[in-house]
Write a protein that holds these residues in place. Structure first.
Motif, PDB file in Angstrom:
ATOM      1  N   ARG A 225      10.579  13.942   7.276  1.00 36.19           N
ATOM      2  CA  ARG A 225       9.428  13.740   8.166  1.00 36.19           C
ATOM      3  C   ARG A 225       8.159  14.240   7.509  1.00 36.19           C
ATOM      4  O   ARG A 225       7.103  13.606   7.601  1.00 36.19           O
ATOM      5  CB  ARG A 225       9.668  14.459   9.494  1.00 36.19           C
ATOM      6  CG  ARG A 225      10.561  13.712  10.442  1.00 36.19           C
ATOM      7  CD  ARG A 225      10.487  14.319  11.822  1.00 36.19           C
ATOM      8  NE  ARG A 225      10.947  15.685  11.834  1.00 36.19           N
ATOM      9  CZ  ARG A 225      12.200  16.057  12.053  1.00 36.19           C
ATOM     10  NH1 ARG A 225      13.111  15.152  12.292  1.00 36.19           N
ATOM     11  NH2 ARG A 225      12.540  17.323  12.040  1.00 36.19           N
ATOM     12  N   ALA A 226       8.277  15.389   6.823  1.00 43.65           N
ATOM     13  CA  ALA A 226       7.092  15.928   6.141  1.00 43.65           C
ATOM     14  C   ALA A 226       6.626  14.946   5.070  1.00 43.65           C
ATOM     15  O   ALA A 226       5.429  14.683   4.922  1.00 43.65           O
ATOM     16  CB  ALA A 226       7.420  17.280   5.526  1.00 43.65           C
ATOM     17  N   MET A 228       7.076  11.671   4.916  1.00 46.24           N
ATOM     18  CA  MET A 228       6.455  10.479   5.502  1.00 46.24           C
ATOM     19  C   MET A 228       5.113  10.810   6.152  1.00 46.24           C
ATOM     20  O   MET A 228       4.210   9.976   6.190  1.00 46.24           O
ATOM     21  CB  MET A 228       7.404   9.852   6.511  1.00 46.24           C
ATOM     22  CG  MET A 228       8.608   9.207   5.844  1.00 46.24           C
ATOM     23  SD  MET A 228       9.626   8.277   6.971  1.00 46.24           S
ATOM     24  CE  MET A 228      10.320   9.573   7.970  1.00 46.24           C
ATOM     25  N   ALA A 229       4.993  12.042   6.659  1.00 41.16           N
ATOM     26  CA  ALA A 229       3.714  12.450   7.244  1.00 41.16           C
ATOM     27  C   ALA A 229       2.639  12.451   6.168  1.00 41.16           C
ATOM     28  O   ALA A 229       1.511  12.020   6.399  1.00 41.16           O
ATOM     29  CB  ALA A 229       3.839  13.833   7.870  1.00 41.16           C
ATOM     30  N   ARG A 231       2.646  10.575   3.511  1.00 44.36           N
ATOM     31  CA  ARG A 231       2.347   9.178   3.216  1.00 44.36           C
ATOM     32  C   ARG A 231       1.373   8.603   4.254  1.00 44.36           C
ATOM     33  O   ARG A 231       0.391   7.956   3.897  1.00 44.36           O
ATOM     34  CB  ARG A 231       3.644   8.355   3.241  1.00 44.36           C
ATOM     35  CG  ARG A 231       3.416   6.850   3.173  1.00 44.36           C
ATOM     36  CD  ARG A 231       4.658   6.079   3.554  1.00 44.36           C
ATOM     37  NE  ARG A 231       5.010   6.304   4.954  1.00 44.36           N
ATOM     38  CZ  ARG A 231       6.138   5.933   5.503  1.00 44.36           C
ATOM     39  NH1 ARG A 231       7.057   5.341   4.783  1.00 44.36           N
ATOM     40  NH2 ARG A 231       6.385   6.170   6.767  1.00 44.36           N
ATOM     41  N   ASP A 232       1.648   8.880   5.538  1.00 40.60           N
ATOM     42  CA  ASP A 232       0.856   8.246   6.593  1.00 40.60           C
ATOM     43  C   ASP A 232      -0.538   8.833   6.698  1.00 40.60           C
ATOM     44  O   ASP A 232      -1.496   8.099   6.943  1.00 40.60           O
ATOM     45  CB  ASP A 232       1.578   8.379   7.937  1.00 40.60           C
ATOM     46  CG  ASP A 232       2.693   7.366   8.058  1.00 40.60           C
ATOM     47  OD1 ASP A 232       2.875   6.589   7.110  1.00 40.60           O
ATOM     48  OD2 ASP A 232       3.375   7.355   9.095  1.00 40.60           O
ATOM     49  N   ASN A 233      -0.669  10.147   6.567  1.00 38.33           N
ATOM     50  CA  ASN A 233      -2.004  10.748   6.647  1.00 38.33           C
ATOM     51  C   ASN A 233      -1.965  12.167   6.114  1.00 38.33           C
ATOM     52  O   ASN A 233      -1.573  13.092   6.814  1.00 38.33           O
ATOM     53  CB  ASN A 233      -2.477  10.751   8.099  1.00 38.33           C
ATOM     54  CG  ASN A 233      -3.964  10.902   8.182  1.00 38.33           C
ATOM     55  OD1 ASN A 233      -4.545  11.746   7.505  1.00 38.33           O
ATOM     56  ND2 ASN A 233      -4.595  10.084   8.981  1.00 38.33           N
ATOM     57  N   ILE A 235      -4.287  14.262   5.365  1.00 36.45           N
ATOM     58  CA  ILE A 235      -5.205  15.245   5.961  1.00 36.45           C
ATOM     59  C   ILE A 235      -4.595  15.813   7.246  1.00 36.45           C
ATOM     60  O   ILE A 235      -4.589  17.031   7.462  1.00 36.45           O
ATOM     61  CB  ILE A 235      -6.573  14.591   6.237  1.00 36.45           C
ATOM     62  CG1 ILE A 235      -7.232  14.233   4.904  1.00 36.45           C
ATOM     63  CG2 ILE A 235      -7.463  15.519   7.042  1.00 36.45           C
ATOM     64  CD1 ILE A 235      -8.492  13.425   5.040  1.00 36.45           C
ATOM     65  N   ALA A 237      -1.432  15.828   7.947  1.00 39.21           N
ATOM     66  CA  ALA A 237      -0.234  16.588   7.571  1.00 39.21           C
ATOM     67  C   ALA A 237      -0.612  18.016   7.204  1.00 39.21           C
ATOM     68  O   ALA A 237       0.048  18.977   7.610  1.00 39.21           O
ATOM     69  CB  ALA A 237       0.479  15.899   6.413  1.00 39.21           C
ATOM     70  N   ILE A 244       1.744  20.079   1.288  1.00 41.07           N
ATOM     71  CA  ILE A 244       1.733  18.751   0.672  1.00 41.07           C
ATOM     72  C   ILE A 244       2.321  18.774  -0.728  1.00 41.07           C
ATOM     73  O   ILE A 244       3.181  17.965  -1.075  1.00 41.07           O
ATOM     74  CB  ILE A 244       0.292  18.210   0.652  1.00 41.07           C
ATOM     75  CG1 ILE A 244      -0.120  17.895   2.082  1.00 41.07           C
ATOM     76  CG2 ILE A 244       0.188  16.975  -0.214  1.00 41.07           C
ATOM     77  CD1 ILE A 244      -1.413  17.179   2.194  1.00 41.07           C
TER      78      ILE A 244
END
Lengths: 369, 252
Positions: A225-226, A228-229, A231-233, A235, A237, A244
């Motif tokens: 989940r971390a 993919m978070a 990847r999606d955004n 900032i 995250a 990161i």
């Protein structure tokens, strides 16, 4: 209301959708494996295809592992073949020097795989620390460079053994200064030859399933989940306390380690491992599998890898036009694979529906009778 | 008791003093509004508080601890969570997973136990699921838990972002224009939600907002910022009737 929420919670705990998707993918792989084995037993499979079986496995592993970097972490890497190269050389090196001392093939091969994965993973961490500060096009260029560096260093590397220990050289065999009876293991551009050919289709399929499970389990966990978070955004995250750098390097190195596994499989399938095989052409080829199969779609990666490994061999009868046709097929597939109309068509004509339609027809026939 | 105490922080970009000696004290459990015309530096203040920018000067104390100059991650761990002016959800993940990302640092298990599905994976995931559903229920999102977050309607995306920030269990919650782009009934609902989370969670809130109805309706104190400097600070009725504030908003 309360019971409804309970039901929802229960559903979430079962993780229905992902589990079912895993069962389908692994089931399909096992069935395909059994069909292939029975065809080989019955002598119904051409030599051409038999020779491709292990290749399908290692390309599938490569595609699935690159999907972790490109599809799930969302970072474009063009140097994936470099990690395969490290895995291939480490595994082949280990097998070659241990072939006389270790009689247990399964143990030796398992160790070779673990070593190859560990070494590729280590390089994944080292390179990841350096390159993952970059994003997008810049990252792609730098990973491309690192892939080429690995290939070219191994292309001039000479390693030999004698009674005094290990000798390295970047020049030629003579400069190793080996004793009489010394053995040259890595011969520069000639690579490593005489690796025991332990890779079989069975081992390949098992490794592919393990790779698939590792990535699927990772994706459906806290770390996934971390990843993919990020990847999606990235900032957002960061704002909720996700480290990161750590998760980028984690995903990148796991991806590299699994590419190393593919490399070990590759090096134990052919007589000679040469580093020129792992140029950027291979990296791009694997990237094509990933893009065609769909970013983040592991099953798609496997299917794309299998189809695109077999296709060029079956186009051999076209001789000079072979690569032209291959390119055209690729373009057509790229255009139509993810076109909305095609996705709809696939949904309406899925195997599941066809299966149930046939069963329903049988039922009707029975009822009428 | 002071939850946040900011003393004279400031930052310049080139020659522009985006925020100049900004000071604010927020007591525990207060709901503070930060308002000001466009370009006043409100979001810059948020970025300074959350470590996106490092202040050139001044000091930030959260619950007595000095958090000046820490990274965004460390500040989040210290207890500040925020939402964004332009929604920043994890769009390709489910609503439930978005909230579970917020629980990332409170419920831990190693990557290896995730990959090999060790008992700690199942144990922790179960607790995380329950906790995430509890939070989603507060926001009335539990039925959409399995939806892709990008497919939620706008108002619910805003709510989900607040839910995700709350999942990190913050002491101080920063909301950057939570009502932006909402229609009046959605704004009403949002006000009710903000009141509810104050009651349910022991959290102090600082919010940026342009919707004066919302600000006057729920904020206990208001801080007005103009060109990076404090214009007014105090109770809503005083601040909103201050001639300086009216001038800044409406012109002379």
């Amino acid at each position: 209301m309360k019971t409804q929420i309970k039901k929802l919670k229960a559903q979430a705990l079962k993780l229905n959708k992902t589990t079912r998707s895993n069962v389908i993918t692994i089931g399909a792989l096992v069935i395909a494996y059994l069909i292939c084995m029975s065809m080989i037993r019955g002598g119904n499979m051409s030599n051409l295809l038999q020779n491709l079986l292990v290749a399908m496995c290692y390309y599938s592993i490569m595609a699935v592992s690159l999907n972790l970097t490109v599809g799930i972490l969302g970072q474009l890497s063009l140097g994936h073949a470099g990690f395969m190269c490290i895995g291939a050389f480490t595994g082949a090196f280990f097998s070659k020097i241990m072939v006389d001392t270790m009689d247990n093939v399964i143990l030796r091969f398992t160790l070779a795989i673990l070593l190859g994965a560990a070494m590729a993973g280590l390089f994944g961490v080292i390179i990841g620390v350096v390159v993952l500060r970059l994003r997008g096009d810049y990252l792609a260029i730098v990973t491309l460079a690192f892939g080429e560096i690995i290939k070219n260093v191994l292309n001039v590397l000479y390693i030999g053994f004698d009674s005094r220990g290990i000798h390295f050289s970047m020049k030629d065999t003579a400069s190793l200064n080996l004793d009489e009876g010394g053995m040259v293991v890595i011969k520069g551009a000639q690579g490593i030859s005489g690796t025991p050919r332990n890779a079989t289709f069975t081992i390949g399929v098992i490794l592919l399933i393990i790779t698939y499970l590792i990535i699927v389990n990772l994706v459906n966990s806290r770390s996934g989940r971390a990843i993919m978070a990020i990847r999606d955004n990235h900032i957002a995250a960061e704002s909720i306390g996700i480290n990161i750098t750590k998760y980028k390097i984690l995903a990148f190195s796991i991806s590299a380690a699994l590419a190393g596994v593919a490399g070990v499989l590759y090096s134990h399938n052919i007589a000679t491992v040469q580093s020129t095989k792992f140029g950027y052409n291979t990296s791009i080829l694997v990237l094509v599998f990933v893009v065609l199969g769909g970013m983040g779609n592991l099953r798609g990666s496997i299917i794309a890898a299998i189809v695109l490994t077999v296709l060029p061999e079956y186009l051999r009868f076209m001789r000079d036009y072979r690569m032209l046709i291959y390119a055209i097929v690729l373009i057509v597939m790229m255009i139509f694979n993810w076109a909305p109309a095609c996705i709809n068509w696939r949904k309406n004509h899925s195997f599941k529906d066809v299966f149930w339609n046939i069963i329903n027809k049988f039922k009707k026939v029975k009822e009428e009778a | 008791m002071e939850m946040l105490s900011v003393k004279n922080i400031g930052i310049s970009f080139g020659g522009l003093h985006a925020v100049d000696s900004f000071s604010i004290t927020i007591n525990k459990g207060e709901l503070y509004g930060l308002i000001g015309p466009n370009g006043a530096g409100k979001t810059t203040v948020f970025n300074l508080l959350t470590g996106v920018y490092k202040p050139d000067m001044g000091q930030i104390l959260l619950d007595g601890a000095n958090i000046t100059g820490l990274s965004t991650i460390e500040i989040n761990k210290a207890g500040i969570a925020r939402t964004f002016q332009n929604i920043r959800l994890f769009k390709n993940m489910s609503v439930l997973d978005n909230v579970k990302c917020g629980l990332h640092n409170d419920y831990k298990y190693s990557s290896a136990s995730g990959i090999f599905r060790l008992p700690s994976y199942y144990r922790t995931e179960k607790i995380m699921n329950n906790r995430a559903y509890e939070i989603l229920e507060v926001f009335g999102l539990e039925k959409e838990a399995k939806y892709l977050s990008a497919n939620l309607p706008y108002g619910k995306q805003r709510k989900l972002e607040i839910a995700r920030a709350l999942a990190t269990d913050p002491k101080l919650l920063l909301l950057d224009e939570p009502a932006a782009g909402m229609n009046p009934s959605e704004t009403e609902e949002l006000m009710a939600t903000i009141r509810l989370i104050r009651k349910q969670y022991d959290v102090t809130i600082l919010l940026i907002e342009h919707d004066m109805k919302l600000v006057a309706g729920i904020c206990e104190k208001i801080f007005v910022l103009n060109f990076g400097i404090e214009l007014a600070n105090g109770l809503p009725q005083d601040v909103l009737n201050d001639p300086e504030v009216i001038k800044a908003y409406l012109g002379e």
